[in-house]
Design a protein around this motif. Structure first.
Motif, mmCIF file in Angstrom:
data_model
loop_
_atom_site.group_PDB
_atom_site.id
_atom_site.type_symbol
_atom_site.label_atom_id
_atom_site.label_comp_id
_atom_site.label_asym_id
_atom_site.label_seq_id
_atom_site.Cartn_x
_atom_site.Cartn_y
_atom_site.Cartn_z
ATOM 1 N N LEU A 60 39.361 43.781 40.400
ATOM 2 C CA LEU A 60 38.208 44.597 40.037
ATOM 3 C C LEU A 60 37.864 45.441 41.257
ATOM 4 O O LEU A 60 37.631 44.915 42.343
ATOM 5 C CB LEU A 60 37.031 43.699 39.647
ATOM 6 N N GLU A 101 36.009 49.291 42.914
ATOM 7 C CA GLU A 101 34.938 50.279 42.773
ATOM 8 C C GLU A 101 35.492 51.636 43.204
ATOM 9 O O GLU A 101 36.060 51.768 44.290
ATOM 10 C CB GLU A 101 33.752 49.890 43.653
ATOM 11 N N LYS A 155 33.325 51.156 38.370
ATOM 12 C CA LYS A 155 34.239 50.011 38.450
ATOM 13 C C LYS A 155 35.453 50.230 37.553
ATOM 14 O O LYS A 155 35.360 50.853 36.499
ATOM 15 C CB LYS A 155 33.522 48.729 38.037
#
Length: 84
Positions: A43, A45, A50
């Protein structure tokens, strides 16, 4: 009834054994051309928010244990004879 993964599909699960930032946030598998492969995802950014970044690994092999498993290898018996 046993779950049968279809070609072109994947399953990801939260990695509860993550120890460093380099370890994937999610782990699972993906089936490509009838062959199941390891599949890791992070995950991240970015400028637009995101997103998930992933990596398709080697094909899964029956009886294969991925690196990082907590299980120790079984003794070959050689070390058992060392007196210290």
């Amino acid at each position: 009834m046993t779950y049968e993964m279809k070609d072109g599909s994947f399953s990801l699960f939260k990695n509860d054994k993550k120890l460093t930032e380099k370890h994937p946030d999610y782990k699972g598998s993906i089936k490509i051309n009838g062959v199941e492969h390891w599949f890791d995802a992070w995950l991240k950014e970015g400028k637009k928010g995101k997103f998930l970044s992933g990596r398709i690994g080697d094909p899964k092999q029956k009886g294969f244990t991925p690196k990082g498993d907590d299980e120790l290898p079984k003794s070959s018996g050689i070390e058992d004879d060392i007196p210290f």
